[in-house]
Design a protein around this motif. Structure first.
Motif: not given
Length: 258
Positions: A165-170, A186-195, A199-209
């Protein structure tokens, strides 16, 4: 120290400054265990629990912790391996597989309670790789106010991330190929789970790394001052490191200082 002007000047300055900082060793007895902690910063500051990669408390983790502390936080690193530091991929894999994850969860809970008792007004938690997964474990089980995991997700039997329930920034890398742990799926599954409950949590996926992208050299991270280990991961992208660190800085400032 003289710094050249570049997009990363603020981050470069923090990197240079952090080597002048030194962590203090502490012992935290709880239950039937005594946990070793490394601490940097005043006990009255907002605190950040930083959790190690599978190597142990490496040079990379110490440097990352000092950079966070330089933003105005007390940073505490629990030594989940009780002093062991892996100097090869095989040894790191062995140590992570041998880790008592339930005890690690208890270590995190005890560390958070210790920081609140010591005077921290708020406590955040972050970590990379294994530590990223364990940061989410802390978000489920410990008294923390926000969570910023990097490229790691926990076994659902240890922590159901849909209950957070706390804010998450992944933070994850688009080229990460550790399937089911830190890849894009796995990142997208986490995003779906956190929602479900955060609901204010964010999952960032960075290109090129890929995996380990916050390390100074993800393809050859510093384990100690004298030892670096080849991993086969994509090399560092300084602009991505800078962006992720700026996001982390803003996230902690919002949830730990305001």
């Amino acid at each position: 120290v003289v710094f050249s002007t570049c997009r990363l000047c603020c981050f470069c300055a923090r990197v240079a400054i952090r080597y002048d900082m030194s962590f203090t060793s502490l012992s935290l007895p709880y239950s039937s265990r005594t946990l070793s902690l490394l601490s940097l910063g005043s006990s009255s500051l907002p605190a950040v629990i930083l959790l190690q990669e599978w190597w142990g408390v490496s040079r990379e983790i110490l440097d990352f912790g000092a950079s966070i502390s330089n933003l105005g936080y007390r940073v505490v690193i629990p030594d989940l391996y009780d002093g062991s530091l892996a100097l090869s991929v095989a040894e790191a894999e062995h140590n992570m597989n041998a880790l008592n994850w339930v005890q690690a969860k208890d270590d995190i809970v005890a560390t958070a309670a210790f920081l609140k008792k010591e005077g921290a007004p708020r406590v955040g938690i972050t970590g990379t790789c294994m530590g990223g997964a364990l940061a989410l474990v802390g978000a489920v089980h410990a008294d923390v106010d926000c969570c910023a995991p990097f490229y790691g997700t926990p076994d659902p039997s240890l922590a159901d991330t849909s209950t957070i329930t706390i804010p998450v920034e992944a933070h994850f890398g688009a080229l990460d190929n550790l399937a089911g742990f830190s890849d894009v799926e796995a990142a997208n599954k986490l995003k779906e789970s956190l929602a479900k409950n955060s609901p204010g949590s964010v999952v960032h996926i960075y290109d090129g790394v890929g995996h380990g992208f916050m390390n100074s050299a993800p393809d050859k991270p510093k384990i100690s001052d004298d030892v670096s280990v080849e991993t086969g991961f994509p090399p560092a992208q300084k602009d991505v490191q800078q962006l992720a660190f700026e996001r982390l800085e803003a996230f902690f400032a919002k949830h730990l200082k305001q």
